[in-house]
Write a protein that holds these residues in place. Sequence first.
Motif, mmCIF file in Angstrom:
data_model
loop_
_atom_site.group_PDB
_atom_site.id
_atom_site.type_symbol
_atom_site.label_atom_id
_atom_site.label_comp_id
_atom_site.label_asym_id
_atom_site.label_seq_id
_atom_site.Cartn_x
_atom_site.Cartn_y
_atom_site.Cartn_z
ATOM 1 N N ALA A 24 9.107 3.726 -10.374
ATOM 2 C CA ALA A 24 9.018 4.851 -9.430
ATOM 3 C C ALA A 24 9.711 6.080 -10.026
ATOM 4 C CB ALA A 24 9.680 4.472 -8.109
ATOM 5 N N ILE A 25 9.500 7.216 -9.351
ATOM 6 C CA ILE A 25 10.180 8.451 -9.771
ATOM 7 C C ILE A 25 11.497 8.595 -9.002
ATOM 8 C CG2 ILE A 25 8.005 9.617 -10.319
ATOM 9 C CD1 ILE A 25 8.498 11.217 -7.613
ATOM 10 N N THR A 26 12.320 9.516 -9.412
ATOM 11 C CA THR A 26 13.563 9.815 -8.692
ATOM 12 C C THR A 26 13.250 10.140 -7.237
ATOM 13 O OG1 THR A 26 14.667 10.649 -10.654
ATOM 14 C CG2 THR A 26 15.512 11.420 -8.534
ATOM 15 N N GLY A 27 13.891 9.415 -6.337
ATOM 16 C CA GLY A 27 13.650 9.622 -4.907
ATOM 17 C C GLY A 27 12.332 9.049 -4.437
ATOM 18 N N GLY A 28 11.640 8.330 -5.298
ATOM 19 C CA GLY A 28 10.305 7.824 -4.967
ATOM 20 C C GLY A 28 10.343 6.554 -4.123
ATOM 21 N N HIS A 29 9.171 6.107 -3.696
ATOM 22 C CA HIS A 29 9.019 4.915 -2.855
ATOM 23 C C HIS A 29 9.656 3.699 -3.541
ATOM 24 C CE1 HIS A 29 7.362 2.165 0.010
ATOM 25 N NE2 HIS A 29 6.571 1.588 -0.864
ATOM 26 N N GLY A 30 10.522 3.033 -2.810
ATOM 27 C CA GLY A 30 11.145 1.818 -3.342
ATOM 28 C C GLY A 30 12.404 2.076 -4.148
ATOM 29 N N SER A 31 12.681 3.347 -4.442
ATOM 30 C CA SER A 31 13.862 3.638 -5.245
ATOM 31 C C SER A 31 15.037 3.965 -4.320
ATOM 32 C CB SER A 31 13.602 4.822 -6.173
ATOM 33 O OG SER A 31 13.678 6.049 -5.453
ATOM 34 N N PRO A 32 16.279 3.634 -4.709
ATOM 35 C CA PRO A 32 16.601 2.952 -5.958
ATOM 36 C C PRO A 32 16.672 1.430 -5.818
ATOM 37 C CG PRO A 32 18.613 3.752 -4.920
ATOM 38 C CD PRO A 32 17.485 4.082 -3.982
ATOM 39 N N GLN A 33 16.482 0.881 -4.587
ATOM 40 C CA GLN A 33 16.804 -0.531 -4.369
ATOM 41 C C GLN A 33 15.978 -1.485 -5.217
ATOM 42 O OE1 GLN A 33 16.041 1.706 -2.012
ATOM 43 N NE2 GLN A 33 17.057 1.295 -0.065
ATOM 44 N N ILE A 34 14.654 -1.263 -5.261
ATOM 45 C CA ILE A 34 13.805 -2.260 -5.950
ATOM 46 C C ILE A 34 12.972 -1.580 -7.041
ATOM 47 C CG2 ILE A 34 13.688 -3.938 -4.059
ATOM 48 C CD1 ILE A 34 10.833 -2.719 -3.457
ATOM 49 N N ALA A 35 13.546 -0.556 -7.706
ATOM 50 C CA ALA A 35 12.739 0.188 -8.685
ATOM 51 C C ALA A 35 13.541 0.550 -9.928
ATOM 52 C CB ALA A 35 12.211 1.467 -8.033
ATOM 53 N N LEU A 36 12.831 0.698 -11.037
ATOM 54 C CA LEU A 36 13.368 1.387 -12.212
ATOM 55 C C LEU A 36 12.833 2.809 -12.127
ATOM 56 C CD1 LEU A 36 12.740 -1.184 -15.130
ATOM 57 C CD2 LEU A 36 14.710 -1.005 -13.593
ATOM 58 N N ILE A 37 13.693 3.778 -12.352
ATOM 59 C CA ILE A 37 13.306 5.169 -12.122
ATOM 60 C C ILE A 37 13.018 5.873 -13.434
ATOM 61 C CG2 ILE A 37 14.118 7.382 -11.221
ATOM 62 C CD1 ILE A 37 15.791 5.643 -9.226
ATOM 63 N N GLY A 38 11.878 6.590 -13.460
ATOM 64 C CA GLY A 38 11.512 7.374 -14.641
ATOM 65 C C GLY A 38 10.871 8.670 -14.206
ATOM 66 N N VAL A 48 8.168 -10.008 -17.311
ATOM 67 C CA VAL A 48 7.334 -9.872 -16.108
ATOM 68 C C VAL A 48 5.884 -10.255 -16.432
ATOM 69 C CG1 VAL A 48 8.769 -8.007 -15.162
ATOM 70 C CG2 VAL A 48 6.722 -7.432 -16.496
ATOM 71 N N THR A 49 5.142 -10.649 -15.401
ATOM 72 C CA THR A 49 3.739 -11.009 -15.591
ATOM 73 C C THR A 49 2.814 -10.095 -14.773
ATOM 74 O OG1 THR A 49 4.190 -12.747 -13.977
ATOM 75 C CG2 THR A 49 4.091 -13.401 -16.278
ATOM 76 N N ALA A 50 3.397 -9.047 -14.215
ATOM 77 C CA ALA A 50 2.630 -8.013 -13.501
ATOM 78 C C ALA A 50 3.456 -6.737 -13.555
ATOM 79 C CB ALA A 50 2.395 -8.424 -12.049
ATOM 80 N N ILE A 51 2.785 -5.601 -13.372
ATOM 81 C CA ILE A 51 3.491 -4.313 -13.328
ATOM 82 C C ILE A 51 3.100 -3.631 -12.022
ATOM 83 C CG2 ILE A 51 3.600 -1.996 -14.359
ATOM 84 C CD1 ILE A 51 5.001 -3.828 -16.222
ATOM 85 N N LYS A 52 4.084 -3.007 -11.384
ATOM 86 C CA LYS A 52 3.831 -2.302 -10.118
ATOM 87 C C LYS A 52 4.359 -0.872 -10.215
ATOM 88 C CE LYS A 52 3.520 -1.591 -5.515
ATOM 89 N NZ LYS A 52 4.516 -2.094 -4.611
ATOM 90 N N ILE A 53 3.539 0.052 -9.750
ATOM 91 C CA ILE A 53 3.882 1.474 -9.739
ATOM 92 C C ILE A 53 3.925 1.964 -8.288
ATOM 93 C CG2 ILE A 53 3.012 3.793 -10.308
ATOM 94 C CD1 ILE A 53 1.520 2.640 -12.655
ATOM 95 N N ALA A 54 4.844 2.861 -7.970
ATOM 96 C CA ALA A 54 4.755 3.591 -6.700
ATOM 97 C C ALA A 54 4.083 4.925 -6.996
ATOM 98 C CB ALA A 54 6.132 3.797 -6.093
#
Length: 441
Positions: A158-172, A190-196
Motif C-alpha cells: 500500500a501507499i503511505t496512509g493507504g488502505h490497510g496501512s500501517p497494520q497489515i501493509a508494507l508501504i511504498g 509468499v505465494t500471492a501478492i496483494k495490492i491496495a
Amino acid sequence: MNDSFAICNVNIISEDAQDGLLRGYNVVVGTNGTITAVGPKQHTVVPQNCHRLDGSGKYLLPGLINAHVHLFSEGKPLPELLTGPTFQRAVSSVLHSPIGTLLSKHRAKLNARTLLLSGVTTFRTVGDVGYEAVALQQQIDKGKELGSRMLASGPLLAITGGHGSPQIALIGDSPSQNRKNARINIMHGVTAIKIAATGGVTDARRIGDAGRPQMSEEEMAAICVEAHHAGLLVAAHAQSPLGVTMALRAGVDTIEHGCAMNDEIVDLFQNNPLSLRGWSALIPTLSAALPLVKISQDITGVSDIVVANAHIAVDEMVQGIHDARANGISIGMGTDTAMTFVTQYNTWRELALLNRFGGLSPIEAIHAATQENAKILGFEQVTGKIEKGFSADMLLLEDNPLQSWNSFKHPELVIARGKVLMNPHVTRFSDIDQQLDNMQQ
Ligand SMILES: [Zn+2]
C-alpha cells in the motif's frame, strides 16, 4: 499415508447433470489422498480393503475455495482502535512486536482451522500482519499440520496512509519502493501478492474515499512484473471504475470487490496483456459489504462514514457481478474474513448472497466457489472437482444445497487431501449468525 476409503451411493452436486445431481455414485479415495474412481455405483467397484462410508440420501460436493481471507481476526465487529486514525500507529507497533507476532501466529492457526472445519479446503490470504500465514502454509504443505491448501500473501502492498496501512501493509510511494516491497514479500516465501489499489470502506475518512485511487498505475505495474516473474498472481483491492481500470492496466490478475464495468474494463478482464495468464478475474465479497448497509449501526458499531461508503461499495459490487456475468468474465468467490461480521466459518453464506443479490443460480454460485476459484488461483489441475486424479477435497452434506443454503451450516464430513474430518465442529457467534440469517432472507 491416509486410509483408502469410499463414499458409496451418494448424490454428487454437478453442473454436468440436468438438475445438478448425479445420483447413486461411488467415489473412491486412494491412500495418497486423491480420488481414484468416480462413477455410478453399479459400474464403480469399491476395492475390498477399502473403508466404506454410506452416502445414501446425502450430497457430496467439492470443498469450498475462498479466494479472499484474512486470518488476523474472528470477524466480530472491528474495534474502533483498529480503524480509527488516532490509535493506528500504536496498534501497528503492538501487532509487530515480538508478542504481537506470536499472537498473530496463534490466531492465524486457529482461524485457518475454523475455515477448514467449515468446509473450506482451499483458501488464499490477501493481507496478513506479517508472515504468519506463509509459515502456516509451509507447515501444512510439508504435512506437519493438517490444514487447507493455501496461498498466502503476507502483508499487502500500500501507499503511505493507504488502505490497510500501517497494520497489515508494507508501504511504498514509488515504483522502485513498491518493487522492493514485492521482492521483500517474495523473499519471505509468499505465494500471492496483494495490492491496495484504492481506499477501502473500513478505514475511509471521508465519503467517496473508499474507491479513490491510491496506488499509481506505474507502481502497480512494477509490483506485477516482480510477482509474475516469480510466478505469483496479483490481487488488487479496487472499488471504483477508475481504480479497477488502473489495476487491470497494470496487469493485476484478480480484482477484489469490484465495480460497475464500462467497455474498457470488460475488455481488460477478458484480455489483459500484462496479467500472468492473459485474463483477469473478479472476486466479489458481498459478505463484507452487505452487513454494513443491511444491519443496524447500533449492532455493527460502524460510523456514518463507513455506512455511506459501504452503500457506494455495495452498489458498485452488485453491478460489477451482473456486468461480469453478462460478459462471461470469470467470477470467483471470496468473503473478506476478519472484517466486521465476516466470520471464519460462514464462507458458504457468500454463495447465498451471490444467488440472492448477484443473480447467480445456485449451481453457478457453487461453480464460482469451487471449479472457477480453482482455475482463478491456479489449482485447476488439483482441486475444485470430484474427478479421478483430483485431490479428495470434498464436503458431505445432509440436505441438497441447491435447495437450501443452510445445509452448509453443519457439514457431516469435511475431507481435505483425503483426510476425513467427522462431524466437524466450529465455535459460532450466535448473535452474528442471527443477524446474517435475517440478512439472507
Ligand atoms: Zn480484504
